[in-house]
Motif scaffolding. Structure first.
Motif: not given
Ligand SMILES: Nc1ncnc2c1ncn2[C@@H]1O[C@H](COP(=O)(O)OP(=O)(O)OP(=O)(O)O)[C@@H](O)[C@H]1O
Ligand SMILES: [Mg+2]
Lengths: 349, 252
Positions: A251-257
């Motif tokens: 979820a964090m990587v999705a948010a960063l992207m």
């Protein structure tokens, strides 16, 4: 030669204890790394191919439109790789991952645009916001399995989408909101080429870190959660912990992207967090190949570029798109990369 | 100090008392067996000991520590490991990775060291791989070291589970029908492996229908029938116990 092989394996079936323990030299032989192991390993062959592609592509890319596509591919591939850790490796479906992408995007956009936060701080805050949301819902949601988990993540995605659409004062509602350009250490990032390198290098980094996780006790624990939860817990794996961990990380990587996407496009709309976008992420993983890092990248490339290639077909575009997806899944149910790998393995064992 | 103590353990499924007020003690070392007709509650007992099921009442103590409230993975951390009557193999992993899963508690399972692939992770995994390859040899799976689990025959997977359990270096090893589906020579190999383990100081609790295997290698036998303890004692005592004979003849 082949006769001898047949004989020895027939013997093995009859009396395994006789043939079961190969001499030590033979074992060393089996363990030695061969060139095909190197070429087909995600850490070496896969990474070098990706690195070469990222480095060489700018020489061939022509114009804003093509760079734009490359950047979208990099963003999607980064999300797909980490989503694959959750879906392909740990076997936990998420049909709401675009919601994290959108939430990260809006969080970053609102802080940077409305509250004049520095870009990096806004990105970080967007990621942490999503981490907190994902962590809070992880426990109740990841207790569910299969279809129930699919429904729950679907519902979660819809709720976040709804909040983004209806909180007009904060998000601009269905029309979306424009986003201030990204400024890093006094430098305004406008140039497509700079965006190309930012997202490209990030993809390479995420790829490598994902391979690190996969080839570690954590990666083994994740795959065991998929393979046999019972075997995993009895081996001392804290299944809840690892499920939560990978849910939050993806979820964090999705948010960063999502945050970077908002800065890059200068605009963000609720469609970034909608159901179709979530499905697209999952299809990238499934089409490219579950539990394959290279597969996630290939899936992202295909799903980002296919609609563009098919654009010339006008009315038949989505029909053809759907047909291609169906055909791949019918003839390559394991996804593109694992199936192709299997075919090559038949020629080069 | 006992390694495992079961105290008035009861497990009710609907109206069925699968385990019914059961108590017994396992002393450390050597091989113990739990036998009984089909449906006697042997697997249920293992599931209660490992915490897969929560008991309706009663307690499980490991080395005199009450573990009734501990989740399964924490009980594994106390030195308990098991195999399964219905195979629990990760078919999405290679054979040796399945065994390496068993070493999980001996490795650094934290996220950040793995993410950055610290030297200790690389070293730990390399050592684990070597050790697990040895364990596969030990249980007679040498030729499957490079195999995928999904391509292995049933008998080999049974032994793969034993290798995975051994990888944990357990103090207490619970084996649920390890000989089921094995041929005579494989069973003889298994007999030898279990015997060696007992001598190496591992406490083995064996559930098995193969009476020859059970009588050969167990020092202490608990007989279950309808979830209750029917008899307990040495192989010789069990063999001439009239209740046991009746139960087995009745079941057959
Ligand atoms: N999860 C469950 N839900 C309902 N009933 C169960 C459950 N697990 C076991 N039982 C019942 O409890 C009884 C004991 O089953 P168990 O599997 O423990 O027997 P067993 O001694 O291992 O038999 P076998 O020798 O066939 O393996 C059986 O009647 C079984 O149907
Ligand atoms: Mg059983």
């Amino acid at each position: 030669m082949s006769d001898h092989k047949v004989q020895s394996s027939a013997l093995a079936e009859e009396n395994p204890s006789v043939v079961a323990r190969p001499p030590v030299e033979e074992m060393r032989e089996l363990k030695r790394l061969r060139w095909q192991d190197f070429v087909f390993s995600p850490r070496y062959g896969g990474f070098i191919a990706l690195l070469a592609a990222v480095l060489i592509a700018p020489l061939f890319l022509d114009g804003l439109y093509e760079f734009d596509l490359a950047i979208l591919v990099f963003i999607n591939a980064s999300v797909a790789i980490t989503l694959n850790l959750l879906v392909g490796y740990a076997g936990q479906i998420s049909l709401g991952h675009a919601a994290f992408f959108g939430l990260g995007g809006y969080g970053t956009a609102i802080l940077a645009t409305r509250h004049d936060w520095p870009a990096l701080a806004a990105l970080l805050a967007g990621v942490l916001l999503v981490a907190a949301v994902a962590f809070l819902i992880a426990r109740p949601i990841l207790r569910l399995k299969g279809h129930y988990l699919a429904m729950a993540t679907l519902g979660l995605g819809m709720i976040i989408y709804l909040v983004i659409t209806t909180e007009t004062g904060l998000t601009g509602g269905p029309d979306g909101m424009s986003v201030a350009p990204m400024e890093i250490f006094g430098y305004m990032v406008f140039d497509e080429l700079v965006w190309y390198w930012i997202t490209g290098i990030l993809l390479l980094l995420i790829y490598l870190l994902a391979v690190n996780v996969i080839e570690s006790p954590v990666g083994r624990a994740l795959r065991a959660v998929h393979g046999s939860e019972i075997a995993a817990i009895n081996s001392g794996v804290n299944v809840t912990h690892y499920k939560t961990l990978i849910f939050v990380v993806s979820a964090m990587v999705a948010a960063l992207m999502g945050g970077l996407f908002a800065f890059y496009s200068g605009f963000i709309t609720p469609t970034s967090s909608d159901f179709m976008h979530s499905i697209e992420f999952v299809v990238m993983v499934v089409l490219g190949g579950m539990a394959s890092v290279v597969g996630a990248v290939v899936g992202a490339v295909l799903l980002t570029l296919l609609p563009q290639f098919l654009a010339a077909m006008a009315d038949y575009k989505w029909l053809t798109y759907g047909l291609i997806l169906m055909l791949v899944m019918i003839f390559m149910p394991k996804g593109l990369v694992p199936t192709l790998h299997g075919w090559i393995r038949r020629w080069i064992p | 100090m006992s390694i495992l103590r079961i105290e008035s353990l009861t497990k009710v499924f609907g109206g069925l008392r699968a385990i019914d007020d059961l108590s017994f003690t396992i002393e450390p070392g050597s091989v113990h067996s739990v036998i009984g007709p089909n449906g006697a509650g042997k697997t249920t007992l293992f599931n209660l000991i490992t915490g897969v099921y929560t008991p309706t009442s009663g307690r499980v103590l490991i080395e005199e520590q009450d573990v009734s409230a501990l989740p399964t993975h924490s009980r594994a951390a106390l030195g308990m490991s098991r195999t399964f009557q219905n195979l629990q193999i990760c078919m999405n992993m290679s054979a040796i990775e399945n065994v390496m899963l068993g070493r999980h508690l001996h490795l650094d399972g934290r996220f950040l060291p793995s993410l950055f692939r610290l030297p200790r992770i690389v070293r730990g995994d390399r050592e684990a791989r070597e050790r697990c390859a040895e364990l596969m040899e030990y249980v007679g799976l040498g030729r499957y070291i490079n195999a995928e689990a999904s391509g292995m025959p049933y008998g080999a997977l049974k032994r793969l589970e034993i290798a995975r359990s051994l990888a944990a270096e357990p103090k207490l090893l619970l084996l649920d029908e390890p000989a089921a589906g094995l041929n005579a020579s494989e069973t003889a190999d298994l007999d030898e492996v279990i015997h060696k383990l007992g001598q190496a100081g591992v406490t083995v609790v064996l559930v098995e229908h193969d009476m020859k295997l059970v009588m050969n290698i167990s020092e202490h036998i608990v007989v279950l029938n309808y979830g209750k303890k029917l008899a307990e004692g040495t192989a010789a005592e069990i063999r001439r116990n009239p209740d046991v004979i009746a139960a087995y003849l009745g079941a057959a």
